[in-house]
Design a protein around this motif. Structure first.
Motif: not given
Length: 339
Positions: A41-42, A52-53, A280-281, A337-339
């Motif tokens: 990642p950046k 994302a991980a 999902d990405l 949502f929970n992220f």
């Protein structure tokens, strides 16, 4: 692994390595237990990339491969180069990278590709000739147009000065979105009374983002709205608006994670913002990297494939695969949502 558990591991890594062994050992570019894919990642210790991980880890389990995440603690293209070089020496199956500076990392990525390592961009694309595919979180133009619509909806009369709090000045995705925001402002008469006065850069660092937002408000005391198309920047801007007593007076929208923005949505600092499903990405990025490394897809335009639980996709022009449309979060749905 839950988001909080993943966050704890990332913090413990402190700029080092986040690893989830989801299959057997070994590198290479074969299938099953030999699948060894690294995310770059950046910056690490960033909630967005941590989420994302977690998706990448899920895809690793689905494919029986290995997952690890490495990267700098501060967003910098030059800081990503040593990690690419090390991963090349380790001969991982694929490198999944969010480019902070596409030109700075291109030579190192090309060397990796020459060694047979597949390169997949996610979030922010490397140079097109320095990757096999790019997983775009959403249509670039669609994001730009959506951001302008959201800020227009929040500002009374859709009229006044607006500013942008971006990440780094070299970030491919940020620059593309801002370009489409500018085009939308210029071409759509609905936004004729909105004036973009300044874009500032917080470098995806919380304190820097706070500082540049403070500077933006001081330089433009009549500012009516802020767009922050970065998860770090929008949270920092919300903090500044609350601390300066301008929450509810200066509209705020952008791209953020529900957990970071829930408080600010509920107290009215930011009525709504957008994002895609970040987990999902990561899932799609790992899955596609795995298919490439296994030789199950070539990466050609028009090629169709199935990515596990996400279903069917088609590779578009310039080697781009689009995850899907952005989603708008507001007080009516954010608790879901929970992220």
């Amino acid at each position: 692994m839950t988001w909080n558990e993943l966050r704890g591991v990332a913090l413990a890594a402190a700029g080092g390595v986040l690893i989830a062994a989801c299959g057997g050992s070994g590198g290479g570019s074969s299938g099953g237990s030999n699948l060894n894919i690294a995310f770059l990642p950046k910056q690490v210790n960033n909630p967005y990339f941590d989420t994302a991980a977690s998706g990448g880890q899920e895809a690793a389990r689905a494919l029986g491969g290995q997952f690890k995440q490495v990267g700098p603690s501060e967003a910098s293209g030059s800081a990503q180069v040593p990690y690419i070089q090390t991963l090349t020496q380790q001969h991982v199956s694929a490198i999944v990278v969010s480019a902070d500076d596409p030109d700075a990392i291109a030579p190192a990525l090309k060397q990796a590709m020459q060694k047979g390592i597949k390169v997949v961009g996610y979030d922010s694309s490397p140079a097109p000739d320095a990757r096999n595919l790019f997983i775009n979180q959403a249509d670039l133009q669609g994001i730009g147009q959506n951001q302008i619509k959201l800020i227009c909806d929040e500002i009374p009369g859709c009229s006044g000065q607006i500013g942008i709090v971006s990440a780094t000045s070299t970030a491919t995705n940020q620059n593309a979105w801002i370009n489409f925001m500018q085009q939308t402002l210029q071409s759509n008469p609905q936004y004729a009374n909105l004036k973009l006065v300044k874009t500032v850069y917080g470098n995806d660092d919380p304190q820097t983002s706070v500082t540049v937002t403070q500077g933006l408000l001081q330089a433009y005391p009549d500012l009516k709205g802020i767009i922050a198309p970065t998860t770090v920047g929008i949270a920092a801007a919300a903090q500044v608006l609350e601390q300066t007593g301008k929450a509810g007076k200066v509209a705020l929208t952008g791209l953020g994670t529900p957990n970071n923005m829930k408080k600010y949505v509920k107290d009215g600092t930011a009525k709504e913002f957008a994002l895609w499903n970040v987990k999902d990405l990561g899932y799609l990025s790992y899955y596609i990297a795995g298919l490439l490394a296994q030789g199950k897809i070539k990466g050609n335009t028009g090629e169709k494939f199935t990515a596990g639980r996400l279903g069917s996709y088609t590779i578009g022009t310039d080697g781009v695969v689009v995850l899907g449309p952005p989603f708008t979060f507001n007080a009516s749905n954010i608790d879901q949502f929970n992220f």
